[in-house]
Design an enzyme around this catalytic site. Structure first.
Site, short mmCIF file in Angstrom:
data_model
loop_
_atom_site.label_atom_id
_atom_site.label_comp_id
_atom_site.label_asym_id
_atom_site.label_seq_id
_atom_site.Cartn_x
_atom_site.Cartn_y
_atom_site.Cartn_z
N GLU A 91 -38.79 24.04 -39.40
CA GLU A 91 -37.93 25.20 -39.61
C GLU A 91 -38.73 26.38 -40.15
O GLU A 91 -38.26 27.14 -41.00
CB GLU A 91 -36.77 24.86 -40.56
CG GLU A 91 -35.72 23.98 -39.92
CD GLU A 91 -34.44 23.86 -40.74
OE1 GLU A 91 -34.23 24.66 -41.67
OE2 GLU A 91 -33.65 22.93 -40.46
N HIS A 148 -32.50 27.03 -40.68
CA HIS A 148 -33.24 28.16 -40.12
C HIS A 148 -33.45 27.93 -38.63
O HIS A 148 -33.87 26.86 -38.22
CB HIS A 148 -34.60 28.31 -40.80
CG HIS A 148 -34.52 28.41 -42.29
ND1 HIS A 148 -34.34 27.30 -43.09
CD2 HIS A 148 -34.58 29.48 -43.11
CE1 HIS A 148 -34.29 27.68 -44.36
NE2 HIS A 148 -34.42 28.99 -44.40
N LYS A 175 -27.32 28.41 -47.33
CA LYS A 175 -28.26 29.41 -46.79
C LYS A 175 -28.47 29.19 -45.29
O LYS A 175 -28.64 28.06 -44.84
CB LYS A 175 -29.62 29.32 -47.50
CG LYS A 175 -30.63 30.33 -46.97
CD LYS A 175 -32.02 30.09 -47.53
CE LYS A 175 -33.00 31.07 -46.91
NZ LYS A 175 -34.41 30.69 -47.17
#
Length: 257
Positions: A91, A148, A175
């Site tokens: 990621e 991500h 996140k």
């Protein structure tokens, strides 16, 4: 007033989820000299929070040396909150780091109270996330659960479900970062952020659209529910980050004190 979480997190005098999004500067040096040099510049930059990207460290597999490095950084930056991140290479991490080294460092840094947040990828699964939550249960350290995508921005429904999965897994902070291929992708990321903020109003969120097209999200994301934005200190840790001084000036216009 921007959409804020009902349960903001306080760390060393800073509030993640307060009226103004926090500005975080990553430290991405590889050697002790580079890391301490970046840390030495932090008082002049005056970020709200810093991120230690230990996946960049040449010595990260040496737990004792890494813990010693974190102690030195803590002495240098004083009472600025610290996010400890060892990003998985799958990621966007700087290099591959063994899980043994990563989680040993997390455990020791949290136990000593050297850091304020740990970042663990959602891809590790619920069991590993629960292990980290149990490890910090009696401490003031908070867990960021992250995802991500450096290739694309998935559809809004996928972004929403990813953040929701992080929250269901027990994240104290959720996140998500994604790479846009066009302007519409940036709007998709911001729209998903706002939807999650409304559907899951309790915990802080961190979201961003990366690259040049997505840079606007680093300035305006707080208006849609993102509670932290990353800026360039010495070096960027992801595409599209804005120099800290410029970003803080933009935020002062959106959020006048």
């Amino acid at each position: 007033m921007r959409p804020q979480p009902k349960k903001p997190i306080k760390a060393r005098g800073k509030v993640l989820g307060g009226p103004v999004p926090l500005v975080c500067v990553p430290l991405v040096g590889r050697t002790r000299e580079e890391i301490l040099g970046e840390a030495g510049n932090i008082p002049a930059i005056e970020p709200d929070i810093i991120e230690l990207r230990v996946d960049a460290w040449e010595f990260v597999e040496e737990t004792a040396a890494s813990v010693s490095m974190i102690r030195d950084v803590r002495k240098t930056v004083g009472e600025i909150p610290v996010i400890l991140t060892c990003r998985g290479h799958w990621e966007g991490g700087f290099k591959q780091v063994s899980d043994g080294a990563k989680f040993s460092l997390y455990r020791m840094a949290a136990a000593e109270g050297l850091v304020d947040f740990l970042d663990v990828e959602l891809a590790y699964g619920d069991e590993k996330i629960r292990e980290n939550l149990a490890m910090i249960r009696e401490s003031p350290v908070s867990l960021i659960v992250s995802s991500h995508d450096f290739e694309i921005t998935p559809p809004k429904e996928v972004l929403f479900s990813t953040l929701a999965a992080q929250i269901r897994a027990g994240a104290h902070v959720a996140k998500l970062a994604a790479m846009p291929r066009n302007e519409e992708d940036v709007l998709t990321l911001l729209s998903a952020t706002l939807l999650v903020r409304r559907e899951y109003p309790d915990i802080p969120l961190i979201t961003m659209s990366m690259g040049g097209i997505g840079a606007v999200s680093r300035v305006t994301g707080g208006l849609f529910g993102s509670d932290l934005t990353f800026a360039v200190g010495s070096k960027a840790s992801a595409p599209g980050q804005i120099p800290a001084a410029d970003l803080k000036q933009c935020l002062s216009v959106l959020y006048p004190q």
